[in-house]
Design a protein around this motif. Structure first.
Motif, PDB file in Angstrom:
ATOM      1  N   ALA A 147       0.835  -1.198   0.000  1.00 48.65           N
ATOM      2  CA  ALA A 147       0.000   0.000   0.000  1.00 48.65           C
ATOM      3  C   ALA A 147       0.870   1.248   0.000  1.00 48.65           C
ATOM      4  O   ALA A 147       2.098   1.182   0.170  1.00 48.65           O
ATOM      5  CB  ALA A 147      -0.915  -0.014   1.221  1.00 48.65           C
ATOM      6  N   LYS A 148       0.227   2.382  -0.194  1.00 44.30           N
ATOM      7  CA  LYS A 148       0.925   3.660  -0.133  1.00 44.30           C
ATOM      8  C   LYS A 148       1.543   3.827   1.259  1.00 44.30           C
ATOM      9  O   LYS A 148       0.897   3.622   2.274  1.00 44.30           O
ATOM     10  CB  LYS A 148      -0.043   4.807  -0.405  1.00 44.30           C
ATOM     11  N   GLY A 157      -0.769   1.882  -5.139  1.00 46.35           N
ATOM     12  CA  GLY A 157      -1.258   1.005  -4.080  1.00 46.35           C
ATOM     13  C   GLY A 157      -2.360   1.654  -3.268  1.00 46.35           C
ATOM     14  O   GLY A 157      -2.743   2.806  -3.503  1.00 46.35           O
ATOM     15  N   SER A 158      -2.891   0.914  -2.304  1.00 42.04           N
ATOM     16  CA  SER A 158      -3.985   1.417  -1.463  1.00 42.04           C
ATOM     17  C   SER A 158      -3.586   2.763  -0.847  1.00 42.04           C
ATOM     18  O   SER A 158      -2.424   2.961  -0.495  1.00 42.04           O
ATOM     19  CB  SER A 158      -4.297   0.416  -0.359  1.00 42.04           C
ATOM     20  N   PRO A 159      -4.556   3.714  -0.738  1.00 39.82           N
ATOM     21  CA  PRO A 159      -6.015   3.567  -0.908  1.00 39.82           C
ATOM     22  C   PRO A 159      -6.495   3.618  -2.346  1.00 39.82           C
ATOM     23  O   PRO A 159      -7.703   3.561  -2.583  1.00 39.82           O
ATOM     24  CB  PRO A 159      -6.550   4.761  -0.119  1.00 39.82           C
ATOM     25  N   GLU A 214      -7.208   1.616  -5.135  1.00 39.42           N
ATOM     26  CA  GLU A 214      -7.338   0.176  -5.274  1.00 39.42           C
ATOM     27  C   GLU A 214      -6.999  -0.346  -6.665  1.00 39.42           C
ATOM     28  O   GLU A 214      -6.193  -1.245  -6.809  1.00 39.42           O
ATOM     29  CB  GLU A 214      -8.750  -0.267  -4.873  1.00 39.42           C
ATOM     30  N   ASN A 224      -0.969  -2.788  -5.369  1.00 35.41           N
ATOM     31  CA  ASN A 224      -1.633  -3.867  -4.637  1.00 35.41           C
ATOM     32  C   ASN A 224      -1.401  -5.214  -5.304  1.00 35.41           C
ATOM     33  O   ASN A 224      -1.292  -5.306  -6.520  1.00 35.41           O
ATOM     34  CB  ASN A 224      -3.144  -3.595  -4.556  1.00 35.41           C
ATOM     35  N   SER A 255       2.312  -5.341   2.530  1.00 38.15           N
ATOM     36  CA  SER A 255       1.031  -5.174   3.204  1.00 38.15           C
ATOM     37  C   SER A 255       0.652  -6.403   4.019  1.00 38.15           C
ATOM     38  O   SER A 255      -0.373  -6.402   4.703  1.00 38.15           O
ATOM     39  CB  SER A 255      -0.078  -4.874   2.180  1.00 38.15           C
TER      40      SER A 255
END
Length: 355
Positions: A219-220, A282-284, A286, A323, A354
């Motif tokens: 993720a971020k 990456g997240s958030p 998606e 992700n 993650s």
């Protein structure tokens, strides 16, 4: 089956002399400061920290003894002080079994390293510093009063500096050519990482052949770029020719002709290690902004491009992705894309920060 060893790109003497000339002549206020320039300035500082205290101590001791004796004693005392200081920095917290706040050598609060430091490399760096301190001290002693012993010691120290100077200056060149976004050694990693992911990183670094690919998911803010730069930095110190690029920059280079640029020491096509950063955030966020299918289309420059495929397949590559979605269809996965351009499945490793 393992491939042949990676063909290392050796920096030619002409390029080293050109860089040295650029570091010594001109104004850094408008051209920027290179790693090689910083190393030279750092060693001049070490030399000065041996030279100046020796002069000051000589002024005091020369009132109590002959000048020749005072000069040698001053240099010897200052050199010894720096040896003790550097030895404590290197060994003190280990021998005393106490935590250290010195982030260069030991993690604060006594926490354990996720990736152990290259102690031999650090010891060599410490030894180089000590020689520069001592060289400055005995150079000052000769300025204060000529002695044959002082001259002999200075010449021995000068001879001892030849190899370290060459080694460290060229190492800094291997580190500055890739143009990493920041300086980070792998032993500085303090974020969470699972044991399986840690072993994947070590397996990638131990590979001595071509065509090994490490997919870094997360993720971020999970440390994807930091981990990748740390790995690449260690490889650069081992004299691997590395190239750091963002995905957007690489897309433009896909359309360049694979001709040799005489101004470059190496590029993404002939480097032994390639870091491709910011492919996806990456997240958030998606969904992938760049899918494996879209990346392959750019690699092929919209039609099948065997030269680009071969260049990418043959490099050791760190892919900084977003992700990792295991339930995706095979044709939408990065592993499938690599296999499609000819990368053996056994040469594909993945790390998910993650997890």
């Amino acid at each position: 089956m393992e491939t042949s060893s990676v063909a290392r790109v050796t920096i030619p003497r002409k390029a080293v002399l050109k860089q040295l000339k650029a570091d010594l002549i001109g104004k850094d206020s408008y051209r920027g400061v290179t790693l090689t320039y910083s190393w030279l300035a750092n060693q001049l500082g070490h030399l000065s920290l041996g030279f100046i205290p020796t002069i000051l101590l000589f002024l005091f001791l020369s009132k109590k003894m002959e000048k020749e004796t005072a000069a040698l004693w001053s240099a010897g005392i200052i050199a010894s002080i720096w040896i003790i200081f550097e030895a404590y920095n290197f060994l003190g917290p280990l021998l005393l079994k106490k935590p250290s706040n010195n982030k260069r050598m030991f993690l604060p609060k006594g926490s354990r390293y996720t990736f152990p430091p290259q102690w031999g490399n650090i010891a060599f760096d410490t030894t180089t510093d000590i020689i520069f301190f001592s060289f400055g001290a005995f150079a000052a002693s000769l300025c204060c009063a000529y002695t044959t012993n002082g001259l002999i010691i200075l010449l021995v120290l000068l001879a001892l500096l030849i190899y370290p100077c060459r080694y460290w200056y060229m190492t800094k060149m291997y580190l500055q050519v890739p143009q990493y976004p920041f300086q980070f050694r792998l032993s500085q990693w303090e974020m969470d990482i699972s044991e399986n992911n840690r072993k994947a990183v070590e397996q990638f670094m131990e590979h001595d052949g071509e065509g090994k690919h490490l997919l870094v998911f997360g993720a971020k803010g999970s440390g994807k770029t930091t981990l990748s730069v740390g790995i690449a930095t260690e490889m650069s110190i081992r004299r691997h020719s590395a190239t750091y690029l963002t995905a957007m920059k690489l897309y433009c280079l896909f359309f360049d002709q694979p001709a040799v640029n005489l101004e470059e020491l190496w590029n993404w096509r002939n480097s032994s290690l390639l870091v491709i950063d910011d492919i996806n955030p990456g997240s958030p966020i998606e969904p992938d902004l760049i899918s494996p299918k879209a990346f392959l289309r750019m690699l092929d420059t919209f039609t099948h491009n065997e030269a680009n495929r071969l260049a990418l397949k043959s490099r050791n590559v760190i892919w900084v992705l977003g992700n990792n979605v295991p339930q995706e269809k095979d044709e939408e996965r990065w592993e499938h894309m690599l296999e499609k351009i000819g990368v053996d499945k056994s040469h594909i490793l993945s790390v998910n920060l993650s997890d």
